[in-house]
Each structure stands twice: as C-alpha cells, then as structure tokens.
Design an enzyme around this catalytic site. Structure first.
Site, PDB file in Angstrom:
ATOM      1  N   HIS A 176       2.014   5.453   5.516  1.00  0.00           N
ATOM      2  CA  HIS A 176       0.658   4.923   5.864  1.00  0.00           C
ATOM      3  C   HIS A 176      -0.328   5.442   5.769  1.00  0.00           C
ATOM      4  O   HIS A 176      -1.183   4.857   4.372  1.00  0.00           O
ATOM      5  CB  HIS A 176       0.330   3.998   7.270  1.00  0.00           C
ATOM      6  CG  HIS A 176      -0.959   3.269   7.106  1.00  0.00           C
ATOM      7  ND1 HIS A 176      -0.619   2.203   6.726  1.00  0.00           N
ATOM      8  CD2 HIS A 176      -1.484   3.442   7.418  1.00  0.00           C
ATOM      9  CE1 HIS A 176      -2.832   1.693   7.025  1.00  0.00           C
ATOM     10  NE2 HIS A 176      -2.999   2.449   7.998  1.00  0.00           N
ATOM     11  N   ASP A 177      -0.585   6.781   5.327  1.00  0.00           N
ATOM     12  CA  ASP A 177      -1.714   7.245   5.069  1.00  0.00           C
ATOM     13  C   ASP A 177      -1.625   8.769   4.763  1.00  0.00           C
ATOM     14  O   ASP A 177      -1.725   9.492   4.631  1.00  0.00           O
ATOM     15  CB  ASP A 177      -2.285   7.212   6.601  1.00  0.00           C
ATOM     16  CG  ASP A 177      -3.530   8.813   5.972  1.00  0.00           C
ATOM     17  OD1 ASP A 177      -4.386   7.848   5.183  1.00  0.00           O
ATOM     18  OD2 ASP A 177      -4.713   9.201   7.100  1.00  0.00           O
ATOM     19  N   LEU A 178      -0.775   8.918   3.182  1.00  0.00           N
ATOM     20  CA  LEU A 178      -0.232  10.351   2.552  1.00  0.00           C
ATOM     21  C   LEU A 178      -1.679  10.970   1.875  1.00  0.00           C
ATOM     22  O   LEU A 178      -2.260  10.071   1.000  1.00  0.00           O
ATOM     23  CB  LEU A 178       1.072   9.767   1.112  1.00  0.00           C
ATOM     24  CG  LEU A 178       0.827  10.566   0.484  1.00  0.00           C
ATOM     25  CD1 LEU A 178       2.190  11.692   1.901  1.00  0.00           C
ATOM     26  CD2 LEU A 178       1.638  11.001  -0.384  1.00  0.00           C
TER      27      LEU A 178
END
Length: 246
Positions: A176-178
């Site tokens: 979700h938050d690379l």
C-alpha cells in the site's frame, strides 16, 4: 474465533481477556503477556533498543528469543486529525492488525523477504477498536533513505531492489505504501520490504503493479528535493527497472 486460518503457519495461539484479543507466535514468545504491547514494559526490562518516529513511535525491543518492532496503528490523512487511532469494528479478522499479520504469515510461506509477524493485540471499545502489532526486527538493516544520505549504491544493488519488488509482484502482493523508507538492506546486502499495513494479495496482475513503481519513484524524488544529500539519479532508477524486468 476460528484459528484454522493459521494452521499452516507457526504455533499461533489466541489470548483473550475482557475486551482484549491477541494472537501470538508461541515459538517466538513462549512467555507471552499482553503487557508486551506497552512500551513501558520494555523500558522497565531495559530492553528498548531504539525507536523511530513517523505517524507514531515504533519501538525496537529485545526479547530473549527475538528482536521486535512494536507498532501502534494510527490513522493518517485528514481523518487522522480528527480520529487518532480508532477504527470501526466489523470482526476480528477484518481488523488492520489481523490482515497485516495474515499477509506477513503468508509471505513467509512464499519465501518472500518480509519480516515475520510475532503478535497482535485488538482492544475493543464498543463499536470501535485500536490495535498494536509486534513484528520481527530485521537484524543489521537500514532503510534506503538512511543509506542514500550516506553513500551511493552500486548498480547491482539497484537491480536487486527491482528484482525484489518483482518477486512480490509475481506473488500478486500489493504494498500500500511502497516508498524508500520501506525498503531495507541488511548487513549482507539482502533487500527486504517492510510495513505491509493495508497491503493485500491481489486476485490478478494489473495496473496496481505499475502504480506501485510510480509511487516509489515519487518517493525517491521527494527525498531528493527534501534532503541536502541524497544519492539518487535517473540512472539509478533505470537500473532498478532493469532488475524489475529481468
């Protein structure tokens, strides 16, 4: 609650007390107690190794069997300014912590370089809940932002980062938050991905893979503008993409 979902994983046990429910890996925490989700417990044990501050404080702690990261779940965005850490409760397995725990457990079986889940706590307050999670600390690891403020990475490392991301995408794992903070290199130069809150295994390949890469590129460019020294170039990004494609 049915724990059959975890039969294929490690020795996962359930702890219940009042409005608190926990899952923990008894192979890693044979002396589990709910107090382990409170940073003051570790401070009293002189077992705090350090901390990092983002949306909240993550504590690095030393248990006799395993080094761990203790993290509380906080809301982000605009709603986070109004509601700090409460989420609407629709069932234990639907909580942020349980979903992350399951995903991390599944990725262990896939052989992906992600940290092991150790324990989670859900505490209900009527229709809402808050949550904490304990995750194995990757030994000798630093995130990319910290590394790139100090030194350049060789082309091979950039290719390995791309290949690592591709390995997750081949298993349809969506991060979700690379961003650059969530990619780690350990003392053996092995690449790891961390922080899988709101991540999931997708039904199929699709645009989300390219969106993951675009988000990561924006993260590098953001850090480059913000920091006085940050060793990142278009050539580095192309090496990463080469590793991803190979």
């Amino acid at each position: 609650m049915n724990l059959s979902r975890f039969v294929k994983h490690s020795n996962i046990n359930l702890f219940q007390e009042g409005n608190i429910r926990c899952l923990y890996d008894a192979d890693l925490l044979n002396d589990f107690s709910v107090e382990m989700f409170d940073s003051s417990y570790w401070q009293q044990q002189n077992a705090v190794l350090g901390s990092s501050t983002g949306r909240g404080t993550a504590w690095f702690v030393q248990h006799p069997q395993v080094k761990m990261v203790l993290r509380h779940y906080y809301r982000g965005g605009l709603i986070g300014k109004l509601i700090n850490d409460s989420y609407f409760y629709t069932g234990f397995m639907n909580t942020r912590a349980a979903k992350e725990f399951i995903l991390l457990s599944d990725m262990q079986l896939m052989g992906l370089p992600a940290p092991k889940p150790v324990a989670l706590k859900i505490e209900r307050q009527g229709l809402t809940y808050n949550a904490d999670i304990l995750i194995e600390l990757i030994p000798g690891a630093n995130d990319l932002v910290a590394l790139l403020t100090q030194t350049e990475l060789p082309e091979q490392s950039w290719q390995q980062i791309g290949a690592c991301i591709k390995a997750f995408h081949q298993q349809r794992i969506y991060h979700h938050d690379l961003n650059a903070h969530n990619i780690m290199l350990d003392s053996d130069n092995k690449i790891w991905l961390i922080d899988f809150d709101q991540g999931k295994q997708m039904a199929s390949e699709g645009p989300w893979q390219q969106q993951n890469l675009q988000r990561l590129q924006r993260s590098f460019l953001k850090e480059q503008k913000k920091l006085p020294v940050f060793h990142f170039s278009e050539e580095n990004w192309q090496s990463l993409l080469q590793g991803y494609s190979s």
